[in-house]
Write a protein that holds these residues in place. Structure first.
Motif, PDB file in Angstrom:
ATOM      1  N   PHE A 166       0.840  -1.210   0.000  1.00  0.00           N
ATOM      2  CA  PHE A 166       0.000   0.000   0.000  1.00  0.00           C
ATOM      3  C   PHE A 166       0.868   1.251   0.000  1.00  0.00           C
ATOM      4  N   CYS A 181       2.875   1.601  -3.340  1.00  0.00           N
ATOM      5  CA  CYS A 181       2.062   1.987  -4.496  1.00  0.00           C
ATOM      6  C   CYS A 181       1.617   3.445  -4.399  1.00  0.00           C
ATOM      7  N   TYR A 182       1.003   3.817  -3.289  1.00  0.00           N
ATOM      8  CA  TYR A 182       0.400   5.142  -3.204  1.00  0.00           C
ATOM      9  C   TYR A 182       1.436   6.257  -3.056  1.00  0.00           C
ATOM     10  N   ILE A 183       2.523   5.985  -2.359  1.00  0.00           N
ATOM     11  CA  ILE A 183       3.546   7.021  -2.187  1.00  0.00           C
ATOM     12  C   ILE A 183       4.630   6.903  -3.251  1.00  0.00           C
ATOM     13  N   GLN A 195       3.827   8.319  -6.750  1.00  0.00           N
ATOM     14  CA  GLN A 195       3.688   9.764  -6.827  1.00  0.00           C
ATOM     15  C   GLN A 195       4.976  10.507  -6.455  1.00  0.00           C
ATOM     16  N   TYR A 230     -12.471   8.582  -5.893  1.00  0.00           N
ATOM     17  CA  TYR A 230     -13.059   8.209  -4.606  1.00  0.00           C
ATOM     18  C   TYR A 230     -14.308   7.356  -4.801  1.00  0.00           C
ATOM     19  N   PHE A 273     -13.061   3.933  -5.782  1.00  0.00           N
ATOM     20  CA  PHE A 273     -12.477   3.279  -4.612  1.00  0.00           C
ATOM     21  C   PHE A 273     -13.581   2.761  -3.688  1.00  0.00           C
ATOM     22  N   THR A 315      -5.287  -2.178  -3.498  1.00  0.00           N
ATOM     23  CA  THR A 315      -3.971  -1.555  -3.433  1.00  0.00           C
ATOM     24  C   THR A 315      -3.445  -1.233  -4.829  1.00  0.00           C
ATOM     25  N   ASN A 342      -6.311   0.421  -7.356  1.00  0.00           N
ATOM     26  CA  ASN A 342      -6.652   1.824  -7.124  1.00  0.00           C
ATOM     27  C   ASN A 342      -5.441   2.745  -7.280  1.00  0.00           C
ATOM     28  N   ALA A 343      -4.265   2.300  -6.860  1.00  0.00           N
ATOM     29  CA  ALA A 343      -3.084   3.158  -6.954  1.00  0.00           C
ATOM     30  C   ALA A 343      -2.704   3.440  -8.403  1.00  0.00           C
ATOM     31  N   THR A 344      -2.952   2.476  -9.298  1.00  0.00           N
ATOM     32  CA  THR A 344      -2.581   2.644 -10.701  1.00  0.00           C
ATOM     33  C   THR A 344      -3.760   3.063 -11.573  1.00  0.00           C
ATOM     34  N   THR A 359      -5.376   9.705  -9.166  1.00  0.00           N
ATOM     35  CA  THR A 359      -4.551  10.564  -8.319  1.00  0.00           C
ATOM     36  C   THR A 359      -3.312  11.045  -9.047  1.00  0.00           C
TER      37      THR A 359
END
Length: 348
Positions: free
Chosen positions: A52, A55-57, A60, A172, A175, A269, A272-274, A278
């Motif tokens: 998580f 991927c999310y940090i 980006q 959102y 998600f 994870t 949504n991250a890809t 965002t």
């Protein structure tokens, strides 16, 4: 009156005394839980949190534009832009400024660049593509204009709705629907002994329709953050919920205890991250771009954006992707149940 020897009270007292004197079993003799019982939950939790955060940090941390599609008016400007910006952009030559703008409005490109008089350029962007993508385009074209000594004017030709200023409503919503589908599918895994397979399928399908309807109505007519037509939006979100629910149940059924963590990694994870919401899909690393449109969340975000701002011009591919996830997962669940019945009948 005396109590006879060997009477019931005397026997009870004898047994109690014997029980008190008998040694208790040593604690070391008790059965110890297997090491796997301790390790598996901890390892799975560590994998989920590492994935998580990565991927999310990580995605980006340093986004780089890669073949961002831009419509550029001919005859000389396309070659100059390609030479100056290289692989950062994918130049689509356009006959004139109107043709470039149409390509932008049809979601074939993310920006349109044309001449606007001597020493001047006009850049049209689509804010609906998200702030990360539009910011990258403005930075690239601005650097070219500065180097060439040109003045540039920027216009947002496809702006976001006023109730979605950051362009994250679609993410959102996708998600939330994916999460609801995951919860639905994970609960359905434990219903094998209570409901027949067809009843579980009806449950997953009916609840997915309810999830999609509620999400579409709240985000659309109620909050006004997603300006897509309600019926196509309901269909898209229903397919997303069904894809998440049936895939989660499939993984839980086939893989057992680790099936739900795998579904968490795949859908909530990585998916949504890809998704490209965002951070724009054109700014993702190569590996993330490869899976972005193939996973349910990424397909859903693309469909929501197309329905909301580009008249559904490219909505067919993501909708088919969502349908395939749901249908293939349902077929594999049905196949497993059929094979299980055959093995049971053979053994009998």
């Amino acid at each position: 009156m005396e109590t006879p020897i060997g009477s019931a009270p005397e026997r009870e007292q004898t047994r109690a005394t014997a029980a008190e004197r008998s040694p208790r079993p040593h604690r070391a003799a008790r059965r110890r839980p297997p090491v796997r019982a301790w390790l598996q939950p901890a390892v799975i939790a560590l994998i989920v949190v590492a994935a998580f955060v990565t991927c999310y940090i990580g995605l980006q941390r340093d986004p780089q534009p890669h073949h961002v599609p831009i419509a550029v008016t001919a005859p000389h400007l396309p070659g100059e832009i390609h030479q100056a910006l290289g692989d950062s952009v994918d130049v689509h030559p356009a006959a004139d400024a109107d043709a470039a703008r149409r390509a932008l409005e049809n979601h074939d490109v993310v920006a349109a660049l044309s001449t606007d008089g001597p020493g001047r350029l006009r850049l049209e962007i689509a804010g609906a593509n998200g702030t990360s993508t539009t910011s990258a385009v403005k930075t690239l074209v601005g650097a070219y204009a500065h180097g060439a000594g040109l003045h540039i004017t920027t216009e947002d030709a496809v702006p976001l709705t006023r109730f979605d200023a950051r362009g994250l409503a679609g993410f959102y919503m996708a998600f939330g629907v994916t999460l609801a589908g995951f919860v639905l599918g994970s609960n359905a895994v434990g219903l094998a002994g209570l409901l027949h397979l067809r009843h579980r399928f009806w449950l997953l399908g009916g609840a997915s329709l309810a999830i999609g309807t509620v999400a579409a109505i709240i985000a659309g007519p109620v909050l006004g953050a997603v300006p897509a037509p309600v019926i196509p939006l309901i269909l898209t979100l229903t397919l997303l919920a069904a894809a998440a629910a049936f895939t989660t149940k499939l993984l839980g059924t086939y893989l057992g205890p680790i099936g739900l963590p795998v579904a968490t990694l795949l859908l909530l994870t990585v998916g949504n991250a890809t998704s490209g919401a965002t951070i724009g899909a054109d700014l993702l690393p190569t590996a993330a771009r490869a899976v972005s449109a193939l996973l349910p969340p990424g397909a859903a975000v693309r469909a929501i954006t197309d329905l909301s701002y580009f008249d559904g011009s490219h909505v067919a591919a993501p909708v088919v992707t969502l349908a395939l996830w749901a249908v293939v997962a349902a077929l594999l669940l049905g196949l497993r149940a059929r094979l299980t019945r055959r093995r049971t009948a053979t053994a009998a």
